[in-house]
Write an enzyme that holds these catalytic residues in place. Structure first.
Site, PDB file in Angstrom:
ATOM      1  N   ASP A 170       0.898  -1.158   0.000  1.00 16.92           N
ATOM      2  CA  ASP A 170       0.000   0.000   0.000  1.00 16.92           C
ATOM      3  C   ASP A 170       0.933   1.203   0.000  1.00 16.92           C
ATOM      4  OD1 ASP A 170      -1.473   2.292   0.842  1.00 16.92           O
ATOM      5  OD2 ASP A 170      -3.052   0.978   1.548  1.00 16.92           O
ATOM      6  N   HIS A 171       1.052   1.862  -1.159  1.00 15.99           N
ATOM      7  CA  HIS A 171       2.152   2.823  -1.289  1.00 15.99           C
ATOM      8  C   HIS A 171       2.011   4.013  -0.325  1.00 15.99           C
ATOM      9  CE1 HIS A 171      -0.479   5.141  -3.999  1.00 15.99           C
ATOM     10  NE2 HIS A 171       0.336   6.161  -3.822  1.00 15.99           N
TER      11      HIS A 171
ATOM     12  N   HIS B 197      -5.743   3.039   1.212  1.00 17.73           N
ATOM     13  CA  HIS B 197      -4.890   4.149   1.653  1.00 17.73           C
ATOM     14  C   HIS B 197      -5.472   4.906   2.856  1.00 17.73           C
ATOM     15  CE1 HIS B 197      -3.011   3.136  -2.029  1.00 17.73           C
ATOM     16  NE2 HIS B 197      -3.672   3.934  -2.820  1.00 17.73           N
TER      17      HIS B 197
HETATM   18  C1  BG6 Z   1      -3.640   4.860  -6.391  1.00 20.85           C
HETATM   19  C2  BG6 Z   1      -5.012   4.958  -6.983  1.00 20.85           C
HETATM   20  O1  BG6 Z   1      -3.567   3.762  -5.512  1.00 20.85           O
HETATM   21  O2  BG6 Z   1      -3.358   6.056  -5.671  1.00 20.85           O
HETATM   22  C3  BG6 Z   1      -5.118   6.165  -7.894  1.00 20.85           C
HETATM   23  O3  BG6 Z   1      -5.286   3.776  -7.730  1.00 20.85           O
HETATM   24  C4  BG6 Z   1      -4.698   7.411  -7.173  1.00 20.85           C
HETATM   25  O4  BG6 Z   1      -6.432   6.314  -8.407  1.00 20.85           O
HETATM   26  C5  BG6 Z   1      -3.355   7.205  -6.487  1.00 20.85           C
HETATM   27  O5  BG6 Z   1      -4.598   8.455  -8.117  1.00 20.85           O
HETATM   28  C6  BG6 Z   1      -3.022   8.383  -5.606  1.00 20.85           C
HETATM   29  O6  BG6 Z   1      -1.725   8.241  -5.143  1.00 20.85           O
HETATM   30  P1  BG6 Z   1      -0.886   9.503  -4.674  1.00 20.85           P
HETATM   31  O7  BG6 Z   1       0.376   8.924  -4.125  1.00 20.85           O
HETATM   32  O8  BG6 Z   1      -0.681  10.348  -5.884  1.00 20.85           O
HETATM   33  O9  BG6 Z   1      -1.726  10.190  -3.650  1.00 20.85           O
END
Ligand code: BG6
Length: 497
Positions: A184-185, A247
């Site tokens: 989960d980045h 997230h």
């Molecule tokens: C991803 C989603 O996991 O996270 C995307 O699939 C979203 O839809 C993205 O745009 C947002 O990531 P960050 O790091 O730009 O907030």
């Protein structure tokens, strides 16, 4: 988390399924390149892109360099020193017989390096391909080595609770849990990791971080972008599955967790699962009161014309998929009983911002004369995750002068001014953790399932009843009116500052 000792991981071969895909181009290779520049990669390191497209090692490296030039936080650098560790294996992940090439590659590296490398498989592929690839990998003898072979699985992890459970059962039958790294980045973001430091490395906040002092908490993740050509995926997902189930609930866990007794991966994850399990189950008839969905129509974001969601490529012209979701949750435990947590996320919003607001209860004002308290405000801690990376504490002060007036002021900690502004990207942290075998920031099977359980009643209610008012917000706005009502009926307002 980045090891305090600066120790490099052991010799590793990293195989990236979906090697020629977007994720590798935009995130994985730039992250590996930065880890290389920062000397976090082992001396014996090899990364193999796997895909069906046709590349030679050379043309693959050139393609990845284009990605680095466009997406890496550092573009100039010793690419020519890094590039030789990259190779390409043209292979169909569905062809079981082709997998022997993987074992052969690892064996060749073992001979070349004079040591047996760790092996990491990164599945940067569409979710429907994960079971097949994992099944084929598990047949390789080398995958039986639990302590040296790991598999990283990207989101989405399942489409709902049932499919997540099925995927967990399948992967759990093929690999040991400690070999599975569900990514989960958001958990790799510096500012998200810092929530634990803020809360547990200071004695200032923790004593008031509870129902006695906190009035409510908000978590907003707003994006200005629309679909960015991802209609095929997003149509079957929507904001609740795409952002909240993973997230935002993970961020909530960081905000709400009890203090771990150590940073052992399972200890930290146990504490987070406790939070998810303590979230009050939403009853089907309550969904309309605690969850709002939205979909953007055509309009403008920052002077840029945007098509409506239903006009985007790959989207059903009558789509019921939500591009905005706002929900209200309660965490039923001693710390948080009756403190509302409001979460919202949306595409085509007025600004890109991810922010956590901890709103404290107001101090009594009766000691001050009425005319001094016109701008009376309760204390607020605002944690900006991105793109601003700062923490703001709003408190009240006496305005200088001979008349008594109390106004809110801010104390700001900003990454930009406090540090040199070169924070690692989330994928750098997470890849390094996967290389070193630190699963703290990765999702355990029970964590993923507990998160699905939280959103399941909403998914079911929305699935049973098609929205009648879509599209219900214009690009560049903060979502449908119902999202304002959700929080305003409790006497609060959404805040991003
Ligand atoms: C991803 C989603 O996991 O996270 C995307 O699939 C979203 O839809 C993205 O745009 C947002 O990531 P960050 O790091 O730009 O907030």
């Amino acid at each position: 988390m980045i090891p305090a000792t600066n120790q490099r991981p052991a010799a590793t071969v990293l195989f990236i399924f979906g090697g020629s895909g977007d994720l590798n181009l935009r995130k994985l290779t730039p992250a590996l390149y930065n880890l290389f520049i920062d000397k976090y990669l082992p001396e014996h390191f090899s990364v193999v892109g796997i895909g069906r497209s046709k590349y030679t090692d050379e043309s693959f490296r050139e393609r990845l360099l284009e990605g680095v030039n466009e997406f890496s936080r550092r573009k100039d650098g010793p690419w020519n020193e890094f590039a030789p560790s990259i190779s390409y294996l043209q292979m169909d992940g569905g062809d079981a017989a082709a997998y022997s090439a993987i074992s052969d590659f690892v064996e060749a590296k073992k001979q070349e390096w004079g040591e047996s490398p760790n092996v990491l498989f990164y599945l940067a592929v569409a979710p429907q391909l994960v079971p097949g690839i994992a099944t084929n990998l598990a047949k390789l003898e080398l995958c039986g080595d639990k302590s040296h072979v790991r598999i990283v699985v990207e989101k989405p992890f399942g489409h709902d609770l049932k499919t997540a459970q099925e995927l967990n059962t399948l992967l759990g039958g093929l690999f040991a849990e400690e070999q599975i790294y569900r990514i989960d980045h958001y958990l790799g973001k510096e500012t998200v990791q810092n929530i634990l430091a803020l809360r547990f490395a200071n004695s200032l906040f923790e004593p008031i971080w509870n129902r006695r002092y906190v009035e409510h908490i908000q978590i907003t993740a707003a994006e200005t972008v629309g679909l960015e050509g991802r209609g095929g995926y997003y149509e079957g997902s929507g904001a609740l599955r795409d952002m909240i189930q993973n997230h935002l609930l993970q961020v909530l866990c960081m905000v709400a967790t009890e203090a771990p007794i150590s940073f052992d991966a399972n200890e930290v994850r146990n504490k987070k699962v406790d939070v998810l399990n303590a979230i009050r189950r939403i009853q089907p008839d309550q969904v309309k009161d605690v969850a709002v969905r939205g979909q953007y129509g055509p309009g403008k974001v920052k002077d840029k014309e945007m098509p409506g969601y239903r006009e985007e490529e790959g989207v059903d012209p009558n789509s019921a998929t939500e591009t905005f979701a706002a929900i209200k949750l309660f965490v039923d435990n001693w710390r948080w009983e009756d403190v509302p947590f409001y979460l919202r996320t949306g595409k085509s919003m007025p600004e890109k911002t991810t922010v956590i607001t901890v709103q404290f209860k107001p101090a009594p004002s009766y000691a001050f004369p009425g005319e001094a308290t016109g701008s009376w405000e309760a204390n607020r801690l605002v944690i900006s995750i991105q793109p601003a990376m700062d923490i703001r504490l709003r408190f009240q002060a006496k305005r200088p002068g001979q008349t008594l007036a109390i106004d809110p002021v801010e104390m700001v900690f900003s990454y930009k001014t406090a540090y040199d502004g070169q924070e690692p990207e989330a994928y750098e942290t997470l890849l390094l953790d996967a290389l070193t075998g630190d699963a703290t920031l990765f999702m355990r099977a029970d964590q993923v399932e507990a998160a699905w359980k939280v959103v399941t009643p909403i998914i079911e209610a929305w699935g049973h009843e098609a929205p009648t008012d879509f599209p219900n917000y214009t690009p560049g706005s903060w979502g449908p009116q119902a999202a304002m009502d959700l929080i305003e009926k409790d006497g609060f307002k959404w805040m991003t500052k």
